[in-house]
Every structure is written in C-alpha cells, then in structure tokens.
Design an enzyme around this catalytic site. Structure first.
Site, PDB file in Angstrom:
ATOM      1  N   CYS A  18       0.830  -1.207   0.000  1.00  0.00           N
ATOM      2  CA  CYS A  18       0.000   0.000   0.000  1.00  0.00           C
ATOM      3  C   CYS A  18       0.868   1.262   0.000  1.00  0.00           C
ATOM      4  CB  CYS A  18      -0.891   0.028   1.231  1.00  0.00           C
ATOM      5  SG  CYS A  18      -2.068  -1.332   1.312  1.00  0.00           S
TER       6      CYS A  18
ATOM      7  N   GLU B 153       0.537   3.971   1.832  1.00  0.00           N
ATOM      8  CA  GLU B 153       0.840   4.454   3.178  1.00  0.00           C
ATOM      9  C   GLU B 153       2.042   3.723   3.762  1.00  0.00           C
ATOM     10  OE1 GLU B 153      -3.745   4.378   2.798  1.00  0.00           O
ATOM     11  OE2 GLU B 153      -2.029   3.301   1.976  1.00  0.00           O
TER      12      GLU B 153
ATOM     13  N   CYS C 152      -2.485  -1.002   7.201  1.00  0.00           N
ATOM     14  CA  CYS C 152      -1.869   0.337   7.244  1.00  0.00           C
ATOM     15  C   CYS C 152      -2.213   1.047   8.548  1.00  0.00           C
ATOM     16  CB  CYS C 152      -2.307   1.174   6.050  1.00  0.00           C
ATOM     17  SG  CYS C 152      -1.543   0.637   4.498  1.00  0.00           S
TER      18      CYS C 152
END
Length: 146
Positions: A61, A63, A104
């Site tokens: 991801c 993030e 995340c």
C-alpha cells in the site's frame, strides 16, 4: 473532522499535492485504484504509492511504502503528518476520501506508539478532506505491544 481546501494550512495543502502526484507513480493493473501518500518527517516530505503484484500479498500500500521508506531514512524521527489521495480507474480523484486499510492502520498505530507522537492524517477527496489528529480517530480500539 471535515475541512474544505481553503481551511487547510499551506503545509497540509502541499503534502496533499505530493500525495496526489504520487498516485501517478502507482502500479495498479489489477485494482485500478491508484493510491498516493506523502508524509512529513524530519522536515522532509517522503512520497509513497501502491505497488500491486499478481501474487496479491506481494504488493504494498501507498501508506506503508511511505512509512517504511521514512523509517529507513530517518529511523529516530517521528512522522508528523500523512496525506492520502486516491484516483479511480477513470483517472479521477475520488470525491469522498478513502481511508487506510487495516494493515496500514496497524502500522500507523505502531508508528505513533513507537515515537509517542500522534500522526496528523489528511484524507483527501475533491469535495472535502478529513483531518485527524492521530490514528486512534480511525481505529480507537487498537492492538499495541504488551
């Protein structure tokens, strides 16, 4: 809290612009969900973007790519602020902000716990931006080290 663009500080707007720009570096041939992130740490802006893979667990991801890059470059400095922006398969930024996935969120919790410092989170949408003064606003019942 929801904020209009004009209500955000210059630093917040710049961080969001970096997150938006980072969506163009995403590799998302499967989901067509282009996520960009940018964080402020040690006075430096560090971008991140999602990277997919046919073996789905092998992707990462936006993030976490930004958080892990920041940790590698500045291991002793807290993350001050994180901005997230998302474009859809038509290449348009989402009207409503998207929030971080569970993994995340967990990495953000650990980051805040590790440095004993909340991370200001900016979730960008074209209609408004959600502004949070820490991950616990998104995940109030969290798991941390015992």
């Amino acid at each position: 809290m929801s904020a209009q663009w004009s209500e955000l500080s210059d630093a917040e707007q710049q961080l969001i612009e970096t997150a938006k720009q980072s969506t163009y570096n995403s590799y998302a041939p499967y989901s067509h969900f282009y996520v960009g992130a940018a964080l402020l740490k040690n006075g430096v802006v560090i971008p991140g973007c999602n990277q997919e893979n046919a073996a789905f667990p092998s992707g990462l991801c936006a993030e976490r790519s930004a958080l892990f890059a920041a940790g590698a470059q500045y291991p002793d400095q807290p993350v001050l602020m994180l901005a997230i922006a998302v474009r859809n398969s038509k290449g348009e930024f989402l009207e409503e902000p998207a929030s971080p996935c569970g993994p995340c969120r967990q990495v953000l919790i650990e980051t805040e716990t590790r440095f004993k410092h909340p991370v200001r989170i900016l979730l960008y949408g074209t209609r408004h931006t959600y502004v949070m003064d820490g991950i616990k606003e998104l995940m109030p019942l969290s798991f941390t080290q015992i």
